[in-house]
Structure formats: C-alpha cells, structure tokens
Write a protein that holds these residues in place. Structure first.
Motif, mmCIF file in Angstrom:
data_model
loop_
_atom_site.group_PDB
_atom_site.id
_atom_site.type_symbol
_atom_site.label_atom_id
_atom_site.label_comp_id
_atom_site.label_asym_id
_atom_site.label_seq_id
_atom_site.Cartn_x
_atom_site.Cartn_y
_atom_site.Cartn_z
ATOM 1 N N PRO A 1 75.442 -11.210 35.858
ATOM 2 C CA PRO A 1 75.573 -11.393 37.311
ATOM 3 C C PRO A 1 76.207 -10.183 37.997
ATOM 4 N N TYR A 2 75.751 -9.925 39.200
ATOM 5 C CA TYR A 2 76.254 -8.796 39.982
ATOM 6 C C TYR A 2 77.763 -8.906 40.140
ATOM 7 N N GLY A 3 78.463 -7.829 39.893
ATOM 8 C CA GLY A 3 79.910 -7.790 40.069
ATOM 9 C C GLY A 3 80.701 -8.276 38.875
ATOM 10 N N GLU A 4 80.015 -8.756 37.854
ATOM 11 C CA GLU A 4 80.721 -9.230 36.669
ATOM 12 C C GLU A 4 81.349 -8.030 35.955
ATOM 13 N N PRO A 5 82.625 -8.109 35.617
ATOM 14 C CA PRO A 5 83.269 -6.969 34.946
ATOM 15 C C PRO A 5 82.759 -6.806 33.518
ATOM 16 N N SER A 6 82.969 -5.634 32.985
ATOM 17 C CA SER A 6 82.606 -5.366 31.587
ATOM 18 C C SER A 6 83.439 -6.250 30.674
ATOM 19 N N PRO A 7 82.883 -6.631 29.530
ATOM 20 C CA PRO A 7 83.681 -7.403 28.561
ATOM 21 C C PRO A 7 84.912 -6.603 28.149
ATOM 22 N N GLU A 8 85.993 -7.316 27.881
ATOM 23 C CA GLU A 8 87.248 -6.647 27.539
ATOM 24 C C GLU A 8 87.723 -6.933 26.129
ATOM 25 N N THR A 9 87.017 -7.828 25.442
ATOM 26 C CA THR A 9 87.409 -8.146 24.071
ATOM 27 C C THR A 9 86.262 -7.825 23.127
ATOM 28 N N LYS A 10 86.594 -7.628 21.874
ATOM 29 C CA LYS A 10 85.577 -7.337 20.868
ATOM 30 C C LYS A 10 84.602 -8.498 20.757
ATOM 31 N N ALA A 11 85.098 -9.714 20.810
ATOM 32 C CA ALA A 11 84.224 -10.891 20.704
ATOM 33 C C ALA A 11 83.217 -10.931 21.860
ATOM 34 N N ASP A 12 83.697 -10.674 23.071
ATOM 35 C CA ASP A 12 82.794 -10.661 24.223
ATOM 36 C C ASP A 12 81.775 -9.526 24.118
ATOM 37 N N LEU A 13 82.224 -8.368 23.677
ATOM 38 C CA LEU A 13 81.309 -7.235 23.499
ATOM 39 C C LEU A 13 80.266 -7.533 22.424
ATOM 40 N N ASP A 14 80.705 -8.111 21.320
ATOM 41 C CA ASP A 14 79.777 -8.444 20.238
ATOM 42 C C ASP A 14 78.725 -9.443 20.705
ATOM 43 N N LYS A 15 79.095 -10.277 21.650
ATOM 44 C CA LYS A 15 78.161 -11.279 22.193
ATOM 45 C C LYS A 15 77.202 -10.650 23.210
ATOM 46 N N LYS A 16 77.713 -9.805 24.079
ATOM 47 C CA LYS A 16 76.926 -9.261 25.191
ATOM 48 C C LYS A 16 76.127 -8.000 24.849
ATOM 49 N N MET A 17 76.639 -7.162 23.964
ATOM 50 C CA MET A 17 75.992 -5.874 23.689
ATOM 51 C C MET A 17 74.559 -6.016 23.177
ATOM 52 N N PRO A 18 74.280 -6.890 22.211
ATOM 53 C CA PRO A 18 72.890 -7.000 21.749
ATOM 54 C C PRO A 18 71.943 -7.485 22.854
ATOM 55 N N VAL A 19 72.436 -8.336 23.711
ATOM 56 C CA VAL A 19 71.620 -8.836 24.825
ATOM 57 C C VAL A 19 71.318 -7.686 25.783
ATOM 58 N N LEU A 20 72.318 -6.887 26.074
ATOM 59 C CA LEU A 20 72.139 -5.744 26.970
ATOM 60 C C LEU A 20 71.197 -4.716 26.354
ATOM 61 N N GLU A 21 71.358 -4.458 25.071
ATOM 62 C CA GLU A 21 70.463 -3.511 24.403
ATOM 63 C C GLU A 21 69.012 -3.964 24.512
ATOM 64 N N GLN A 22 68.764 -5.256 24.354
ATOM 65 C CA GLN A 22 67.407 -5.797 24.469
ATOM 66 C C GLN A 22 66.893 -5.663 25.905
ATOM 67 N N GLU A 23 67.746 -5.881 26.871
ATOM 68 C CA GLU A 23 67.340 -5.736 28.276
ATOM 69 C C GLU A 23 66.942 -4.294 28.587
ATOM 70 N N VAL A 24 67.651 -3.337 28.015
ATOM 71 C CA VAL A 24 67.322 -1.928 28.231
ATOM 72 C C VAL A 24 65.966 -1.609 27.599
ATOM 73 N N VAL A 25 65.717 -2.117 26.404
ATOM 74 C CA VAL A 25 64.419 -1.916 25.761
ATOM 75 C C VAL A 25 63.313 -2.499 26.637
ATOM 76 N N GLU A 26 63.528 -3.707 27.135
ATOM 77 C CA GLU A 26 62.509 -4.371 27.951
ATOM 78 C C GLU A 26 62.221 -3.619 29.250
ATOM 79 N N ILE A 27 63.246 -3.141 29.938
ATOM 80 C CA ILE A 27 63.005 -2.455 31.213
ATOM 81 C C ILE A 27 62.328 -1.109 30.969
ATOM 82 N N LYS A 28 62.632 -0.459 29.856
ATOM 83 C CA LYS A 28 61.950 0.800 29.536
ATOM 84 C C LYS A 28 60.470 0.552 29.226
ATOM 85 N N GLU A 29 60.193 -0.507 28.482
ATOM 86 C CA GLU A 29 58.795 -0.862 28.203
ATOM 87 C C GLU A 29 58.063 -1.202 29.504
ATOM 88 N N LEU A 30 58.738 -1.906 30.380
ATOM 89 C CA LEU A 30 58.153 -2.261 31.667
ATOM 90 C C LEU A 30 57.882 -1.014 32.505
#
Length: 153
Positions: free
Chosen positions: A107-136
């Motif tokens: 969501p717009y304005g959501e801060p970056s994750p601040e814990t390792k657990a949050d990063l481990d959860k969000k990073m793979p999702v973000l990486e996939q989104e970057v792959v998808e937008i590049k393919e698009l």
C-alpha cells in the motif's frame, strides 16, 4: 572549579567513547532494508516508464481495428491484426492488474519492513513483482513496435 571542569570533561569523553557500534546482525538488517528500498524504487521506475504508454496502447488498438474496416484483407492479415490488437489489450490489462495487485501487497505510504522476519516475508514478494513489471514492460514495448510496423504497411 578546575576539578569540576576536569570531571565534566572526563564524563563527556567517556560518554563519547562509549557509543555502541552496531552488531553484525544490525548491519546485515540495514543492508537488507536498503536492498528492499532499492527494489521498491526499481519497481516504480519500471512502472513509471510504461505507464505513459497505456494511452498509446489504446490508440494503436483502435487504429488496428479501424484498419480492418472496408479493407480487403486476407485471412492471414486479419488474424495478424487481431493478434496484434489482442497483444495491445493484454499489455494494457496486464498493467491494470499489476497495479491493483502491487498496491494491495504494498500500500502507498507503507514504511519499509524493519525486522528480519518482515523482510523475509516481503522481499520474495517484491522480487516477484519486479520480475513481473519488467516482463510487462518488455511485452508492452514489443506490442507497440509490432502494431506500429503493421500500421506502417
């Protein structure tokens, strides 16, 4: 009085020399947060690169459809026009779907994750989104190029 100054100076120097150095874990976490932020920027940069092309996609699709009307075209030419128009529509729809999906996950304005657990959860999702937008982006640019070539002939 001199003793007070020396004691005060000693206290200040002691406090200054006692600053805590970040641990290896804290340094690693900070690097992961920075990598996350860079990926967020990359996703938005690619988005910003192709978003202005959405109007062009619709315009080119309209031109392709209009070129079919009243023209004597072979079955192969009609199929090529339809496929190209379909690719333009798929690119446009893909962008709309990607934006809806991305904004739900990040969501717009959501801060970056601040814990390792949050990063481990969000990073793979973000990486996939970057792959998808590049393919698009690649699909969109190819669809535009193909449509322009067909319309030029």
């Amino acid at each position: 009085m001199k003793n007070s100054i020396y004691i005060l100076l000693l206290a200040v120097l002691t406090l200054a020399s006692c600053k805590n150095e970040p641990s290896k874990e804290e340094i690693a976490l900070q690097k992961q947060i920075e990598a996350y932020d860079l990926l967020m920027t990359e996703a938005m940069d690619v988005h910003d690169e192709i978003m202005p092309k959405m109007g062009e996609l619709i315009e080119l699709k309209g031109e392709l459809v209009a070129s079919k009307e009243g023209a004597e075209l072979s079955e192969g030419q009609l199929m090529k026009l339809d496929a190209t128009a379909g690719n333009l529509k798929a690119s446009h729809d893909g962008m709309m779907d990607w934006m809806a999906d991305y904004s739900e996950k990040f969501p717009y304005g959501e801060p970056s994750p601040e814990t390792k657990a949050d990063l481990d959860k969000k990073m793979p999702v973000l990486e996939q989104e970057v792959v998808e937008i590049k393919e698009l982006r690649d699909h969109t640019m190819t669809a535009i190029t193909n449509a322009k070539e067909i319309l030029a002939n």
